[in-house]
Design a protein around this motif. Structure first.
Motif, PDB file in Angstrom:
ATOM      1  N   LEU A 110       0.825  -1.203   0.000  1.00  0.00           N
ATOM      2  CA  LEU A 110       0.000   0.000   0.000  1.00  0.00           C
ATOM      3  C   LEU A 110       0.862   1.258   0.000  1.00  0.00           C
ATOM      4  O   LEU A 110       0.517   2.260  -0.640  1.00  0.00           O
ATOM      5  N   ARG A 111       1.994   1.213   0.686  1.00  0.00           N
ATOM      6  CA  ARG A 111       2.899   2.370   0.701  1.00  0.00           C
ATOM      7  C   ARG A 111       3.439   2.642  -0.708  1.00  0.00           C
ATOM      8  O   ARG A 111       3.484   3.800  -1.155  1.00  0.00           O
ATOM      9  N   GLU A 112       3.840   1.597  -1.420  1.00  0.00           N
ATOM     10  CA  GLU A 112       4.343   1.770  -2.783  1.00  0.00           C
ATOM     11  C   GLU A 112       3.220   2.233  -3.712  1.00  0.00           C
ATOM     12  O   GLU A 112       3.450   3.058  -4.612  1.00  0.00           O
ATOM     13  N   LEU A 113       2.020   1.732  -3.485  1.00  0.00           N
ATOM     14  CA  LEU A 113       0.888   2.113  -4.329  1.00  0.00           C
ATOM     15  C   LEU A 113       0.572   3.595  -4.183  1.00  0.00           C
ATOM     16  O   LEU A 113       0.329   4.299  -5.174  1.00  0.00           O
ATOM     17  N   VAL A 114       0.582   4.087  -2.949  1.00  0.00           N
ATOM     18  CA  VAL A 114       0.312   5.510  -2.712  1.00  0.00           C
ATOM     19  C   VAL A 114       1.389   6.377  -3.344  1.00  0.00           C
ATOM     20  O   VAL A 114       1.105   7.444  -3.906  1.00  0.00           O
ATOM     21  N   ALA A 115       2.648   5.911  -3.292  1.00  0.00           N
ATOM     22  CA  ALA A 115       3.739   6.677  -3.894  1.00  0.00           C
ATOM     23  C   ALA A 115       3.590   6.747  -5.415  1.00  0.00           C
ATOM     24  O   ALA A 115       3.855   7.775  -6.034  1.00  0.00           O
ATOM     25  N   LEU A 116       3.152   5.648  -6.021  1.00  0.00           N
ATOM     26  CA  LEU A 116       3.004   5.607  -7.475  1.00  0.00           C
ATOM     27  C   LEU A 116       1.756   6.335  -7.961  1.00  0.00           C
ATOM     28  O   LEU A 116       1.774   6.965  -9.014  1.00  0.00           O
ATOM     29  N   ALA A 117       0.679   6.221  -7.198  1.00  0.00           N
ATOM     30  CA  ALA A 117      -0.608   6.758  -7.646  1.00  0.00           C
ATOM     31  C   ALA A 117      -1.372   7.329  -6.463  1.00  0.00           C
ATOM     32  O   ALA A 117      -2.268   6.682  -5.916  1.00  0.00           O
ATOM     33  N   PRO A 118      -1.024   8.528  -6.032  1.00  0.00           N
ATOM     34  CA  PRO A 118      -1.670   9.106  -4.845  1.00  0.00           C
ATOM     35  C   PRO A 118      -3.159   9.348  -5.007  1.00  0.00           C
ATOM     36  O   PRO A 118      -3.865   9.508  -4.012  1.00  0.00           O
ATOM     37  N   GLU A 119      -3.657   9.372  -6.254  1.00  0.00           N
ATOM     38  CA  GLU A 119      -5.085   9.605  -6.481  1.00  0.00           C
ATOM     39  C   GLU A 119      -5.910   8.325  -6.381  1.00  0.00           C
ATOM     40  O   GLU A 119      -7.136   8.376  -6.358  1.00  0.00           O
ATOM     41  N   LEU A 120      -5.244   7.158  -6.341  1.00  0.00           N
ATOM     42  CA  LEU A 120      -5.978   5.904  -6.184  1.00  0.00           C
ATOM     43  C   LEU A 120      -6.486   5.756  -4.749  1.00  0.00           C
ATOM     44  O   LEU A 120      -5.845   6.224  -3.808  1.00  0.00           O
ATOM     45  N   GLU A 121      -7.602   5.075  -4.588  1.00  0.00           N
ATOM     46  CA  GLU A 121      -8.207   4.872  -3.272  1.00  0.00           C
ATOM     47  C   GLU A 121      -8.296   3.368  -2.994  1.00  0.00           C
ATOM     48  O   GLU A 121      -9.241   2.704  -3.432  1.00  0.00           O
ATOM     49  N   PRO A 122      -7.310   2.776  -2.281  1.00  0.00           N
ATOM     50  CA  PRO A 122      -7.350   1.344  -2.003  1.00  0.00           C
ATOM     51  C   PRO A 122      -8.540   0.972  -1.120  1.00  0.00           C
ATOM     52  O   PRO A 122      -8.817   1.631  -0.121  1.00  0.00           O
ATOM     53  N   GLU A 123      -9.232  -0.098  -1.508  1.00  0.00           N
ATOM     54  CA  GLU A 123     -10.332  -0.648  -0.714  1.00  0.00           C
ATOM     55  C   GLU A 123     -10.029  -2.126  -0.474  1.00  0.00           C
ATOM     56  O   GLU A 123      -9.913  -2.898  -1.426  1.00  0.00           O
ATOM     57  N   LEU A 124      -9.896  -2.516   0.788  1.00  0.00           N
ATOM     58  CA  LEU A 124      -9.493  -3.876   1.129  1.00  0.00           C
ATOM     59  C   LEU A 124     -10.709  -4.743   1.442  1.00  0.00           C
ATOM     60  O   LEU A 124     -11.612  -4.329   2.165  1.00  0.00           O
ATOM     61  N   ALA A 287      -5.118   0.790 -16.258  1.00  0.00           N
ATOM     62  CA  ALA A 287      -4.038   1.575 -15.657  1.00  0.00           C
ATOM     63  C   ALA A 287      -3.923   1.314 -14.159  1.00  0.00           C
ATOM     64  O   ALA A 287      -2.816   1.154 -13.630  1.00  0.00           O
ATOM     65  N   ALA A 288      -5.037   1.270 -13.445  1.00  0.00           N
ATOM     66  CA  ALA A 288      -4.994   1.060 -11.998  1.00  0.00           C
ATOM     67  C   ALA A 288      -4.431  -0.315 -11.664  1.00  0.00           C
ATOM     68  O   ALA A 288      -3.661  -0.473 -10.709  1.00  0.00           O
ATOM     69  N   VAL A 289      -4.801  -1.322 -12.450  1.00  0.00           N
ATOM     70  CA  VAL A 289      -4.315  -2.682 -12.211  1.00  0.00           C
ATOM     71  C   VAL A 289      -2.820  -2.763 -12.490  1.00  0.00           C
ATOM     72  O   VAL A 289      -2.058  -3.382 -11.728  1.00  0.00           O
ATOM     73  N   GLU A 290      -2.361  -2.130 -13.550  1.00  0.00           N
ATOM     74  CA  GLU A 290      -0.929  -2.139 -13.864  1.00  0.00           C
ATOM     75  C   GLU A 290      -0.122  -1.442 -12.770  1.00  0.00           C
ATOM     76  O   GLU A 290       0.975  -1.887 -12.413  1.00  0.00           O
ATOM     77  N   LEU A 291      -0.647  -0.373 -12.218  1.00  0.00           N
ATOM     78  CA  LEU A 291       0.030   0.298 -11.105  1.00  0.00           C
ATOM     79  C   LEU A 291       0.101  -0.612  -9.890  1.00  0.00           C
ATOM     80  O   LEU A 291       1.092  -0.604  -9.148  1.00  0.00           O
ATOM     81  N   ALA A 292      -0.942  -1.406  -9.660  1.00  0.00           N
ATOM     82  CA  ALA A 292      -0.915  -2.353  -8.546  1.00  0.00           C
ATOM     83  C   ALA A 292       0.198  -3.378  -8.736  1.00  0.00           C
ATOM     84  O   ALA A 292       0.894  -3.739  -7.775  1.00  0.00           O
ATOM     85  N   TRP A 293       0.393  -3.855  -9.979  1.00  0.00           N
ATOM     86  CA  TRP A 293       1.480  -4.803 -10.233  1.00  0.00           C
ATOM     87  C   TRP A 293       2.839  -4.154  -9.991  1.00  0.00           C
ATOM     88  O   TRP A 293       3.747  -4.780  -9.433  1.00  0.00           O
ATOM     89  N   GLN A 294       3.013  -2.927 -10.411  1.00  0.00           N
ATOM     90  CA  GLN A 294       4.274  -2.238 -10.148  1.00  0.00           C
ATOM     91  C   GLN A 294       4.524  -2.119  -8.649  1.00  0.00           C
ATOM     92  O   GLN A 294       5.643  -2.331  -8.170  1.00  0.00           O
TER      93      GLN A 294
END
Length: 306
Positions: A110-124, A287-294
């Motif tokens: 989640l930390r890497e995800l926020v750094a890559l895409a701060p506009e994404l909103e993770p929902e667990l 795009a959001a899924v690819e960012l999750a893989w990164q």
């Protein structure tokens, strides 16, 4: 203020000549001279002195140069930020989680995800492993963690054709059979034929415990003696500690419970497994899924926190 005035001022200050500044800015020499004069009139100060060798900054001009440079840098940063916002990936990213966050490195992900895409909103959405595939197929989550091969049986044993899921192995480990303290004689040195006769704390059919045990026992014609059914690892461990029966645990958890609680680990059997990150193959280009893989790859490239 027109930023072209500041650009002309800085370029002449750096080059020392109007002609070279004009070349650098891809403008005509009269245009740059006019912009310098306009800036000086707006500010009410003399910025340059003409000399035989070129343009020399006055004391006032020299004191203003660094401010002009910072202003232009600020404008460039503003334009870059605007481009990032324009191309930003926004909205929810629904993530299927399993097991404990330390094992899956959820926090690092989640930390890497926020750094890559701060506009994404993770929902667990937490659950057991098998539910992740069901939720992916129902499009109620976008990515998730899974235990085992999500495409097993989908395209043949050799998997010559792509399955419905895109997956990547994050970690390999093994499940061990654990028993209550004092059950050493019943489980040590015993194979599956003896172990299945003992009472078992089992998990739902779509859980990884059930899938692994079924794959190991069905070819032998064996089936466990079920005395309880739970869908949470904490509940399963509590029942084993209480002496209710056997169950499966990841090797690291089994070792921890053996050291802390005296649980017994069967020494003749184990079930290899792996932790994977997974999404629908049809969704991989989003795009959001690819960012999750990164983000997940970055999280697992770094050493795990102690």
């Amino acid at each position: 203020m027109d930023p072209r005035l500041l650009q002309a001022f800085v370029a002449v200050a750096r080059e020392g000549h109007v002609s070279r500044a004009a070349e650098r800015l891809h403008r005509s020499q009269p245009a740059v001279s006019l912009q310098l004069r306009e800036l000086g009139e707006r500010l009410g100060v003399e910025l340059f002195q003409r000399t035989a060798s070129g343009m020399l900054l006055t004391r006032e001009g020299a004191s203003l140069l660094s401010h002009a440079e910072r202003a232009l840098e600020g404008l460039a940063e503003f334009e870059q930020a605007a481009q990032r916002v324009k191309g930003a990936v926004r909205g929810p990213l629904r993530i299927g989680t399993i097991l404990d966050p330390e094992f899956t490195r959820l926090g690092a992900f989640l930390r890497e995800l926020v750094a890559l895409a701060p506009e994404l909103e993770p929902e667990l959405q937490h659950g057991v492993s098998g539910e992740v595939l069901e939720r992916l197929q129902a499009r109620s989550i976008d990515v998730g963690y899974y235990l085992g091969d999500p495409n097993e049986g989908a395209s043949g044993a050799a998997r010559r054709q792509p399955g419905p899921f895109r997956d990547e192995v994050l970690a390999r480990f093994a499940y061990r059979v654990i028993a209550p303290a004092g059950w050493g004689p019943q489980v040590q040195g015993r194979g599956w034929a003896d172990l299945v006769r003992l009472p078992w704390v089992l998990t739902p059919q779509h859980s990884v415990h059930s899938r692994l045990l079924q794959a190991a026992l069905e070819p032998l014609g064996l089936q466990q003696n079920r005395v309880a059914l739970v869908d949470q690892e904490a509940s399963m461990l509590a029942l084993v500690r209480s002496g209710v029966g056997l169950s499966l645990a990841r090797d690291a958890v089994a070792m921890r419970e053996s050291q802390r609680e005296g649980l017994v680990i069967a020494d003749r059997v184990e079930l290899p497994c792996d932790l994977r990150f997974v999404c629908l193959e049809a969704q991989r280009e989003r795009a959001a899924v690819e960012l999750a893989w990164q983000a997940i790859r970055r999280a697992w490239r770094r050493p795990a926190s102690p």
